[in-house]
Design an enzyme around this catalytic site. Structure first.
Site, short mmCIF file in Angstrom:
data_model
loop_
_atom_site.label_atom_id
_atom_site.label_comp_id
_atom_site.label_asym_id
_atom_site.label_seq_id
_atom_site.Cartn_x
_atom_site.Cartn_y
_atom_site.Cartn_z
N ALA A 127 0.83 -1.21 0.00
CA ALA A 127 0.00 0.00 0.00
C ALA A 127 0.86 1.25 0.00
O ALA A 127 2.06 1.19 0.27
CB ALA A 127 -0.91 0.00 1.22
N ASN A 128 0.26 2.38 -0.30
CA ASN A 128 0.89 3.69 -0.14
C ASN A 128 0.43 4.29 1.18
O ASN A 128 -0.62 3.93 1.69
CB ASN A 128 0.43 4.62 -1.26
CG ASN A 128 1.28 4.50 -2.50
OD1 ASN A 128 1.64 3.41 -2.91
ND2 ASN A 128 1.59 5.64 -3.09
#
Ligand code: CTP
Ligand code: CA
Length: 232
Positions: free
Chosen positions: A33-34
């Site tokens: 994920a970011n």
């Protein structure tokens, strides 16, 4: 409730907003994920709705509530976000605030990957995710106003101008995340304040540091101003 009698310059305007991160599965229990809290994107969706817009928010996984008065679609991955956004076209404007994962695993495992003694870590084959903003910026049903974000650690304006051109955007909201306070409760990512520059073909406008809600209100006002000049 009190009657809200403020002017509604965005009444009748349909605006798509993306917010939050995307999660790209590795297996049923793990993902890539970011960093993104969704605070800035959700605040922008709420600010546009306050000005009367018919806001369609497409949000990745976040820990904050759906903004009041905003039709929200929840997605997990970049591919799902792209499909959700394109299914909402046509629109008068689109604002891409999501921190989309640039890559996903080529084939996520259907079963949990087990640690096997002596085998070492798995190698993940990655493939590039679609660029949702660029897809809409070059779409046959491109909204009249397309706004992107750029978080950079170096050459903020140069990189933002390149994104403006490549992605077919009208405005890029650029923020410098190079300083060490960029991450965490007091930083841009996860925090409540933001310092941005608005990059467009006509130049760069620097905004003072302010709360994410104020950035959202100012951006919503700017979008209303720009849309007022676009004849439908
Ligand atoms: N964006 C998008 N889809 C992607 C990647 C980015 O819609 N797959 C959008 C973001 O929501 C943002 C803008 O594009 O509005 C810029 O995102 P950013 O990550 O800064 O740009 P990239 O083109 O991915 O470049 P890089 O990460 O290498 O800086
Ligand atoms: Ca990126």
């Amino acid at each position: 409730a009190m009657l809200d009698e403020r002017p509604k310059p965005l009444a009748g305007r349909r605006i798509i907003v993306t917010s939050g991160p995307t999660h790209e599965p590795i297996d049923p229990v793990r993902y890539i994920a970011n960093r993104s809290s969704g605070k800035q994107g959700h605040a922008i969706a709420a600010a546009l709705a306050k000005l009367g817009a018919d806001v369609r928010l497409v949000s990745g996984p976040v820990n904050i509530a759906d903004p009041a008065g905003v039709a929200t679609t929840h997605v997990e991955t970049a591919v799902e976000m792209k499909e959700a956004v394109e299914s909402l076209l046509p629109a008068d404007a689109a604002v891409f605030v999501a921190a989309v994962a640039d890559w996903r695993t080529a084939n996520a495992s259907g079963e949990k990957i087990k640690k096997v003694a002596g085998e070492g870590p798995p190698s993940l084959k990655m493939v590039e995710n679609p660029d949702i903003l660029a897809g809409v910026g070059h779409h046959s049903r491109r909204p009249g106003l397309v706004v992107g974000f750029a978080a950079e650690t170096q050459d903020l304006i140069g990189n933002a101008e390149a994104k403006l051109r490549k992605k077919g955007a009208d405005l890029i909201v650029a923020n410098d995340v190079s300083h060490e306070s960029g991450i965490g409760p007091s930083g841009v990512m996860g925090g409540d304040r933001n310092k941005v520059r608005i990059v467009s073909k006509s130049g760069v406008e620097e905004w003072p540091e302010m709360g994410k809600d104020e950035v959202a209100a100012r951006l919503a006002a700017l979008i209303a101003e720009r849309l007022a000049t676009i004849v439908v």
